[in-house]
Design a protein around this motif. Structure first.
Motif, PDB file in Angstrom:
ATOM      1  N   UNK A  25       0.770  -0.764   0.570  1.00 39.11           N
ATOM      2  CA  UNK A  25      -0.161   0.313  -0.340  1.00 39.11           C
ATOM      3  C   UNK A  25       0.348   1.408   0.390  1.00 39.11           C
ATOM      4  N   UNK A  26       0.256   2.017  -1.015  1.00 39.00           N
ATOM      5  CA  UNK A  26       1.009   3.790  -0.692  1.00 39.00           C
ATOM      6  C   UNK A  26       1.329   4.025   0.930  1.00 39.00           C
ATOM      7  N   UNK A  27       1.859   3.499   1.572  1.00 37.38           N
ATOM      8  CA  UNK A  27       2.199   4.429   3.087  1.00 37.38           C
ATOM      9  C   UNK A  27       3.548   3.580   3.774  1.00 37.38           C
ATOM     10  N   UNK A  28       4.090   4.292   5.083  1.00 44.04           N
ATOM     11  CA  UNK A  28       5.550   4.118   4.377  1.00 44.04           C
ATOM     12  C   UNK A  28       5.099   2.807   5.722  1.00 44.04           C
ATOM     13  N   UNK A  29       4.640   2.545   6.670  1.00 44.78           N
ATOM     14  CA  UNK A  29       4.297   1.281   7.246  1.00 44.78           C
ATOM     15  C   UNK A  29       3.852  -0.097   6.623  1.00 44.78           C
ATOM     16  N   UNK A  30       3.126  -0.010   5.490  1.00 44.55           N
ATOM     17  CA  UNK A  30       2.899  -1.271   3.896  1.00 44.55           C
ATOM     18  C   UNK A  30       4.507  -1.183   3.909  1.00 44.55           C
ATOM     19  N   UNK A  31       5.014  -0.361   3.629  1.00 47.47           N
ATOM     20  CA  UNK A  31       6.947  -1.385   2.959  1.00 47.47           C
ATOM     21  C   UNK A  31       7.232  -1.051   3.582  1.00 47.47           C
ATOM     22  N   UNK A  32       7.309  -0.685   4.566  1.00 49.12           N
ATOM     23  CA  UNK A  32       8.951  -0.588   6.108  1.00 49.12           C
ATOM     24  C   UNK A  32       8.560  -2.371   6.899  1.00 49.12           C
ATOM     25  N   UNK A  33       6.880  -2.682   6.364  1.00 53.34           N
ATOM     26  CA  UNK A  33       6.819  -3.931   7.416  1.00 53.34           C
ATOM     27  C   UNK A  33       7.422  -5.130   6.302  1.00 53.34           C
ATOM     28  N   UNK A  34       6.977  -4.948   4.721  1.00 51.90           N
ATOM     29  CA  UNK A  34       7.426  -5.885   4.157  1.00 51.90           C
ATOM     30  C   UNK A  34       9.187  -5.704   3.818  1.00 51.90           C
ATOM     31  N   UNK A  35      10.077  -4.555   4.634  1.00 45.28           N
ATOM     32  CA  UNK A  35      11.334  -4.697   4.514  1.00 45.28           C
ATOM     33  C   UNK A  35      11.666  -5.657   5.803  1.00 45.28           C
ATOM     34  N   UNK A  36      10.652  -4.828   6.818  1.00 49.61           N
ATOM     35  CA  UNK A  36      11.147  -6.038   7.892  1.00 49.61           C
ATOM     36  C   UNK A  36      11.175  -7.517   7.279  1.00 49.61           C
ATOM     37  N   UNK A  37      10.414  -7.887   6.404  1.00 47.10           N
ATOM     38  CA  UNK A  37       9.772  -9.361   6.280  1.00 47.10           C
ATOM     39  C   UNK A  37      10.919 -10.049   5.967  1.00 47.10           C
ATOM     40  N   UNK A  38      11.954  -8.523   5.320  1.00 51.20           N
ATOM     41  CA  UNK A  38      12.720  -8.974   4.194  1.00 51.20           C
ATOM     42  C   UNK A  38      14.653  -9.469   4.530  1.00 51.20           C
ATOM     43  N   UNK A  39      14.215  -8.178   5.517  1.00 47.84           N
ATOM     44  CA  UNK A  39      15.496  -8.703   6.866  1.00 47.84           C
ATOM     45  C   UNK A  39      15.941  -9.687   7.956  1.00 47.84           C
ATOM     46  N   UNK A  40      14.322 -10.330   8.048  1.00 51.32           N
ATOM     47  CA  UNK A  40      14.315 -11.602   9.180  1.00 51.32           C
ATOM     48  C   UNK A  40      14.294 -13.145   8.514  1.00 51.32           C
ATOM     49  N   UNK A  41      14.325 -12.511   7.021  1.00 48.64           N
ATOM     50  CA  UNK A  41      15.543 -14.362   6.652  1.00 48.64           C
ATOM     51  C   UNK A  41      16.379 -14.391   6.733  1.00 48.64           C
ATOM     52  N   UNK A  42      17.128 -15.470   6.250  1.00 49.54           N
ATOM     53  CA  UNK A  42      18.829 -15.349   6.477  1.00 49.54           C
ATOM     54  C   UNK A  42      19.452 -14.964   4.691  1.00 49.54           C
ATOM     55  N   UNK A  43      19.944 -14.058   4.325  1.00 50.34           N
ATOM     56  CA  UNK A  43      20.571 -13.544   3.940  1.00 50.34           C
ATOM     57  C   UNK A  43      21.453 -14.261   2.831  1.00 50.34           C
ATOM     58  N   UNK A  44      21.853 -14.032   1.724  1.00 54.59           N
ATOM     59  CA  UNK A  44      23.322 -14.312   1.337  1.00 54.59           C
ATOM     60  C   UNK A  44      23.752 -13.920   0.036  1.00 54.59           C
ATOM     61  N   UNK A  45      24.842 -14.095  -0.730  1.00 57.46           N
ATOM     62  CA  UNK A  45      24.546 -13.211  -2.079  1.00 57.46           C
ATOM     63  C   UNK A  45      23.529 -13.862  -3.015  1.00 57.46           C
ATOM     64  N   UNK A  46      22.589 -15.073  -3.006  1.00 51.67           N
ATOM     65  CA  UNK A  46      22.098 -15.327  -3.834  1.00 51.67           C
ATOM     66  C   UNK A  46      20.319 -14.158  -3.497  1.00 51.67           C
ATOM     67  N   UNK A  47      19.474 -13.446  -4.599  1.00 48.34           N
ATOM     68  CA  UNK A  47      18.641 -13.271  -4.367  1.00 48.34           C
ATOM     69  C   UNK A  47      17.268 -14.180  -4.015  1.00 48.34           C
ATOM     70  N   UNK A  48      16.411 -13.408  -2.406  1.00 49.35           N
ATOM     71  CA  UNK A  48      15.744 -14.624  -2.220  1.00 49.35           C
ATOM     72  C   UNK A  48      14.459 -13.860  -2.691  1.00 49.35           C
TER      73      UNK A  48
END
Length: 205
Positions: free
Chosen positions: A77-100
């Protein structure tokens, strides 16, 4: 296709971020969220030909790249909390050089600006938003110039701008400096003006 790269100099790279304090505890994540909205949303719809790459440099984990893909985006949705929530979910998964893919249309990996520049240089035109750059209107005066502009990769800083090391990497990649006007604007405002110039050039073909 248009790609926007936004450098988040203090944006956190891990842990649970507070959606109630995106400017503070999350390292000015609010700036990046507004850039996502400016890049992807139009009235009653979404730009499907846009990617937004957020470079998070604020620790505590290694630098990360979170990509929002307009073509496959869902649940935004076009608000900061919406995109912030999706960023948070991205940061909670293990990350490496391969895009997930963390949620539909949102991807995460480790990496920094040089990783993206290496992927784009010599393949797509690079534009660095800078106050002393050439006027953006000159980039859409002719059909050939407009076609190139509309396939551009646009690099912007956050509220702190672009630090010397990143600026050196941008220059080494051969990016052209462009400006949207004589007054320094918010990153999200610059994105709106870039897309407006692209829209107008497409209409005038």
């Amino acid at each position: 296709m248009k790609d926007f790269i936004i450098i988040g100099n203090k944006a956190v790279t891990g842990g649970k971020i507070s959606l109630n304090d995106l400017p503070g505890a999350a390292g000015r994540m609010d700036v990046l969220c507004r850039c996502v909205t400016a890049s992807l949303f139009i009235s009653f719809g979404m730009r499907r030909d846009v990617n937004v790459h957020l470079i998070l440099k604020g620790g505590p984990e290694p630098h990360k790249i979170v990509r929002f893909n307009g073509e496959t985006m869902r649940s935004l949705n076009p608000d900061e909390r919406s995109s912030g929530s999706l960023i948070q979910k991205a940061l909670l998964i293990p990350a490496n050089e391969t895009e997930k893919e963390s949620t539909p249309g949102v991807f995460v990996r480790t990496g920094d600006l040089t990783v993206l520049l290496d992927e784009f240089k010599d393949k797509r035109p690079l534009y660095y938003l800078k106050e002393d750059g050439g006027d953006i209107s000159d980039r859409v005066k002719s059909k050939d110039a407009a076609d190139k502009f509309n396939d551009g990769v646009f690099i912007l800083g956050d509220n702190q701008g672009v630090f010397e090391d990143d600026e050196a990497a941008i220059e080494n990649a051969g990016a052209s400096k462009i400006s949207v006007g004589p007054v320094s604007l918010l990153s999200s405002q610059c994105i709106t003006l870039i897309l407006n110039a692209a829209d107008r050039s497409e209409q005038n073909k």
